[in-house]
Motif scaffolding. Structure first.
Motif, PDB file in Angstrom:
ATOM      1  N   GLN A 136       0.825  -1.208   0.000  1.00 15.85           N
ATOM      2  CA  GLN A 136       0.000   0.000   0.000  1.00 15.85           C
ATOM      3  C   GLN A 136       0.861   1.262   0.000  1.00 15.85           C
ATOM      4  O   GLN A 136       0.565   2.231  -0.697  1.00 15.85           O
ATOM      5  CB  GLN A 136      -0.952   0.009   1.202  1.00 15.85           C
ATOM      6  CG  GLN A 136      -1.976   1.122   1.155  1.00 15.85           C
ATOM      7  CD  GLN A 136      -2.857   1.063  -0.085  1.00 15.85           C
ATOM      8  OE1 GLN A 136      -3.399   0.021  -0.408  1.00 15.85           O
ATOM      9  NE2 GLN A 136      -2.983   2.180  -0.783  1.00 15.85           N
ATOM     10  N   GLU A 137       1.944   1.236   0.755  1.00 22.12           N
ATOM     11  CA  GLU A 137       2.870   2.374   0.816  1.00 22.12           C
ATOM     12  C   GLU A 137       3.468   2.643  -0.570  1.00 22.12           C
ATOM     13  O   GLU A 137       3.565   3.792  -1.016  1.00 22.12           O
ATOM     14  CB  GLU A 137       3.983   2.030   1.810  1.00 22.12           C
ATOM     15  CG  GLU A 137       4.687   3.218   2.420  1.00 22.12           C
ATOM     16  CD  GLU A 137       5.659   2.771   3.497  1.00 22.12           C
ATOM     17  OE1 GLU A 137       6.875   2.881   3.238  1.00 22.12           O
ATOM     18  OE2 GLU A 137       5.208   2.297   4.559  1.00 22.12           O
ATOM     19  N   LEU A 138       3.875   1.555  -1.228  1.00 20.85           N
ATOM     20  CA  LEU A 138       4.443   1.655  -2.574  1.00 20.85           C
ATOM     21  C   LEU A 138       3.406   2.244  -3.541  1.00 20.85           C
ATOM     22  O   LEU A 138       3.721   3.137  -4.342  1.00 20.85           O
ATOM     23  CB  LEU A 138       4.863   0.255  -3.029  1.00 20.85           C
ATOM     24  CG  LEU A 138       5.896   0.095  -4.112  1.00 20.85           C
ATOM     25  CD1 LEU A 138       7.190   0.790  -3.735  1.00 20.85           C
ATOM     26  CD2 LEU A 138       6.168  -1.393  -4.323  1.00 20.85           C
ATOM     27  N   THR A 139       2.180   1.763  -3.429  1.00 25.45           N
ATOM     28  CA  THR A 139       1.092   2.249  -4.289  1.00 25.45           C
ATOM     29  C   THR A 139       0.842   3.734  -4.045  1.00 25.45           C
ATOM     30  O   THR A 139       0.762   4.520  -4.997  1.00 25.45           O
ATOM     31  CB  THR A 139      -0.202   1.452  -4.014  1.00 25.45           C
ATOM     32  OG1 THR A 139       0.066   0.067  -4.197  1.00 25.45           O
ATOM     33  CG2 THR A 139      -1.322   1.882  -4.945  1.00 25.45           C
ATOM     34  N   ASP A 140       0.725   4.119  -2.779  1.00 28.18           N
ATOM     35  CA  ASP A 140       0.471   5.529  -2.446  1.00 28.18           C
ATOM     36  C   ASP A 140       1.572   6.439  -2.991  1.00 28.18           C
ATOM     37  O   ASP A 140       1.294   7.520  -3.501  1.00 28.18           O
ATOM     38  CB  ASP A 140       0.349   5.706  -0.927  1.00 28.18           C
ATOM     39  CG  ASP A 140      -0.892   5.024  -0.358  1.00 28.18           C
ATOM     40  OD1 ASP A 140      -1.805   4.682  -1.133  1.00 28.18           O
ATOM     41  OD2 ASP A 140      -0.933   4.815   0.879  1.00 28.18           O
ATOM     42  N   LYS A 141       2.811   5.985  -2.883  1.00 26.91           N
ATOM     43  CA  LYS A 141       3.947   6.775  -3.366  1.00 26.91           C
ATOM     44  C   LYS A 141       3.832   7.000  -4.880  1.00 26.91           C
ATOM     45  O   LYS A 141       4.003   8.124  -5.365  1.00 26.91           O
ATOM     46  CB  LYS A 141       5.260   6.046  -3.045  1.00 26.91           C
ATOM     47  CG  LYS A 141       6.507   6.782  -3.486  1.00 26.91           C
ATOM     48  CD  LYS A 141       7.755   5.983  -3.155  1.00 26.91           C
ATOM     49  CE  LYS A 141       8.403   5.578  -4.447  1.00 26.91           C
ATOM     50  NZ  LYS A 141       9.524   4.716  -4.358  1.00 26.91           N
ATOM     51  N   HIS A 142       3.504   5.940  -5.620  1.00 25.12           N
ATOM     52  CA  HIS A 142       3.412   6.062  -7.079  1.00 25.12           C
ATOM     53  C   HIS A 142       2.192   6.870  -7.514  1.00 25.12           C
ATOM     54  O   HIS A 142       2.276   7.642  -8.473  1.00 25.12           O
ATOM     55  CB  HIS A 142       3.429   4.672  -7.726  1.00 25.12           C
ATOM     56  CG  HIS A 142       4.799   4.092  -7.798  1.00 25.12           C
ATOM     57  ND1 HIS A 142       5.377   3.433  -6.736  1.00 25.12           N
ATOM     58  CD2 HIS A 142       5.729   4.089  -8.786  1.00 25.12           C
ATOM     59  CE1 HIS A 142       6.590   3.047  -7.078  1.00 25.12           C
ATOM     60  NE2 HIS A 142       6.832   3.437  -8.311  1.00 25.12           N
ATOM     61  N   ILE A 143       1.084   6.727  -6.804  1.00 29.17           N
ATOM     62  CA  ILE A 143      -0.116   7.523  -7.121  1.00 29.17           C
ATOM     63  C   ILE A 143       0.178   9.008  -6.900  1.00 29.17           C
ATOM     64  O   ILE A 143      -0.196   9.856  -7.707  1.00 29.17           O
ATOM     65  CB  ILE A 143      -1.336   7.079  -6.274  1.00 29.17           C
ATOM     66  CG1 ILE A 143      -1.742   5.646  -6.591  1.00 29.17           C
ATOM     67  CG2 ILE A 143      -2.502   8.047  -6.434  1.00 29.17           C
ATOM     68  CD1 ILE A 143      -2.395   5.422  -7.934  1.00 29.17           C
ATOM     69  N   LYS A 144       0.911   9.336  -5.825  1.00 26.56           N
ATOM     70  CA  LYS A 144       1.277  10.729  -5.562  1.00 26.56           C
ATOM     71  C   LYS A 144       2.171  11.275  -6.680  1.00 26.56           C
ATOM     72  O   LYS A 144       1.994  12.404  -7.122  1.00 26.56           O
ATOM     73  CB  LYS A 144       1.974  10.861  -4.210  1.00 26.56           C
ATOM     74  CG  LYS A 144       2.322  12.318  -3.900  1.00 26.56           C
ATOM     75  CD  LYS A 144       2.887  12.511  -2.542  1.00 26.56           C
ATOM     76  CE  LYS A 144       3.261  13.927  -2.207  1.00 26.56           C
ATOM     77  NZ  LYS A 144       3.219  14.939  -3.218  1.00 26.56           N
ATOM     78  N   ILE A 156       2.179  10.281  -9.783  1.00 28.88           N
ATOM     79  CA  ILE A 156       1.305  10.481 -10.946  1.00 28.88           C
ATOM     80  C   ILE A 156       0.536  11.786 -10.795  1.00 28.88           C
ATOM     81  O   ILE A 156       0.459  12.587 -11.733  1.00 28.88           O
ATOM     82  CB  ILE A 156       0.337   9.284 -11.116  1.00 28.88           C
ATOM     83  CG1 ILE A 156       1.112   8.046 -11.566  1.00 28.88           C
ATOM     84  CG2 ILE A 156      -0.785   9.617 -12.102  1.00 28.88           C
ATOM     85  CD1 ILE A 156       0.326   6.756 -11.520  1.00 28.88           C
ATOM     86  N   ASP A 157      -0.016  12.032  -9.606  1.00 30.16           N
ATOM     87  CA  ASP A 157      -0.767  13.269  -9.370  1.00 30.16           C
ATOM     88  C   ASP A 157       0.118  14.502  -9.531  1.00 30.16           C
ATOM     89  O   ASP A 157      -0.305  15.516 -10.086  1.00 30.16           O
ATOM     90  CB  ASP A 157      -1.412  13.246  -7.980  1.00 30.16           C
ATOM     91  CG  ASP A 157      -2.527  12.208  -7.871  1.00 30.16           C
ATOM     92  OD1 ASP A 157      -3.027  11.750  -8.919  1.00 30.16           O
ATOM     93  OD2 ASP A 157      -2.882  11.850  -6.728  1.00 30.16           O
ATOM     94  N   ASP A 158       1.370  14.413  -9.049  1.00 31.37           N
ATOM     95  CA  ASP A 158       2.309  15.532  -9.197  1.00 31.37           C
ATOM     96  C   ASP A 158       2.640  15.785 -10.664  1.00 31.37           C
ATOM     97  O   ASP A 158       2.684  16.941 -11.106  1.00 31.37           O
ATOM     98  CB  ASP A 158       3.602  15.258  -8.414  1.00 31.37           C
ATOM     99  CG  ASP A 158       3.381  15.279  -6.905  1.00 31.37           C
ATOM    100  OD1 ASP A 158       2.308  15.724  -6.454  1.00 31.37           O
ATOM    101  OD2 ASP A 158       4.297  14.822  -6.169  1.00 31.37           O
ATOM    102  N   LEU A 159       2.872  14.701 -11.418  1.00 29.99           N
ATOM    103  CA  LEU A 159       3.154  14.846 -12.855  1.00 29.99           C
ATOM    104  C   LEU A 159       1.971  15.491 -13.574  1.00 29.99           C
ATOM    105  O   LEU A 159       2.141  16.367 -14.419  1.00 29.99           O
ATOM    106  CB  LEU A 159       3.453  13.485 -13.490  1.00 29.99           C
ATOM    107  CG  LEU A 159       4.834  12.891 -13.265  1.00 29.99           C
ATOM    108  CD1 LEU A 159       4.881  11.460 -13.794  1.00 29.99           C
ATOM    109  CD2 LEU A 159       5.890  13.735 -13.962  1.00 29.99           C
ATOM    110  N   LEU A 160       0.756  15.045 -13.213  1.00 28.84           N
ATOM    111  CA  LEU A 160      -0.450  15.593 -13.836  1.00 28.84           C
ATOM    112  C   LEU A 160      -0.595  17.082 -13.521  1.00 28.84           C
ATOM    113  O   LEU A 160      -0.856  17.882 -14.424  1.00 28.84           O
ATOM    114  CB  LEU A 160      -1.693  14.830 -13.370  1.00 28.84           C
ATOM    115  CG  LEU A 160      -3.031  15.391 -13.853  1.00 28.84           C
ATOM    116  CD1 LEU A 160      -3.123  15.341 -15.367  1.00 28.84           C
ATOM    117  CD2 LEU A 160      -4.180  14.615 -13.224  1.00 28.84           C
ATOM    118  N   ALA A 161      -0.412  17.447 -12.277  1.00 28.87           N
ATOM    119  CA  ALA A 161      -0.543  18.857 -11.892  1.00 28.87           C
ATOM    120  C   ALA A 161       0.465  19.717 -12.650  1.00 28.87           C
ATOM    121  O   ALA A 161       0.127  20.794 -13.160  1.00 28.87           O
ATOM    122  CB  ALA A 161      -0.341  19.009 -10.387  1.00 28.87           C
TER     123      ALA A 161
END
Length: 186
Positions: free
Chosen positions: A162-170, A172-177
């Motif tokens: 879950q930690e790994l997933t959260d890190k990668h989702i963040k 992705i969100d940063d790249l999108l922003a």
């Protein structure tokens, strides 16, 4: 048997990084009003009987901030390259000058900028789904091996995934922003 279970988090991380890499490539192909050779990467040309990337039939240059040029090596392919660019949906009108194709990059209007931010959002959502699929694979590996594994060990591995997933989702969100900010910049 399962006491020795060790989840290959490096493999999961590598697979999640792959979805990030793919997202960066998709973002590079989005036009932001500035010239970039990478915006031509997804375009394929019918050359010598097979579909070939533009950068393998000519030299792609960015001589000025609002212009991309392609120096096509084979004169017979110039019209095919021009046709591929016209049909690509980039919204760029190629201009021929011998074997050189010039692509003037027009200013983006407000409506087109909004459309591009939506497309960027779709790309990011696909990347999030890919990351979640890798997470699901990791969780399934843990469930398969939970016989003989203590509850603490199971919770530990689940929290690692879950930690790994959260890190990668963040990420992705940063790249999108960042990409949306770049697109909306006038």
């Amino acid at each position: 048997m399962s006491e020795d279970f060790e989840l290959d988090t490096a493999d999961l991380s590598k697979r999640m990084d792959g979805s990030l890499s793919n997202l960066r490539t998709e973002f590079a192909s989005l036009r932001t009003g500035r010239a970039s050779g990478s915006m031509l990467e997804p375009i394929m040309v019918d050359a010598y009987g097979s579909m070939t990337p533009i950068n393998q039939v000519g030299t792609v240059n960015v001589p000025e901030p609002r212009m991309v040029t392609i120096n096509v090596w084979d004169k017979g392919l110039v019209n095919k390259v021009e046709k591929a660019i016209r049909e690509s949906g980039l919204g760029i009108n190629p201009q021929l000058n011998g074997t050189i194709i010039m692509l003037p990059i027009p200013e983006l209007n407000e409506e087109r900028r909004r459309e591009l931010t939506k497309v960027a959002g779709q790309y990011a959502e696909h990347a999030r789904v890919a990351v979640r699929n890798v997470r699901q694979d990791g969780m399934q590996q843990i469930k398969k091996n939970k016989d003989g594994m203590s509850d603490d060990d199971q919770k530990f591995w689940e929290s690692e995934v879950q930690e790994l997933t959260d890190k990668h989702i963040k990420l992705i969100d940063d790249l999108l922003a960042h990409k949306q900010e770049e697109i909306m910049q006038v």
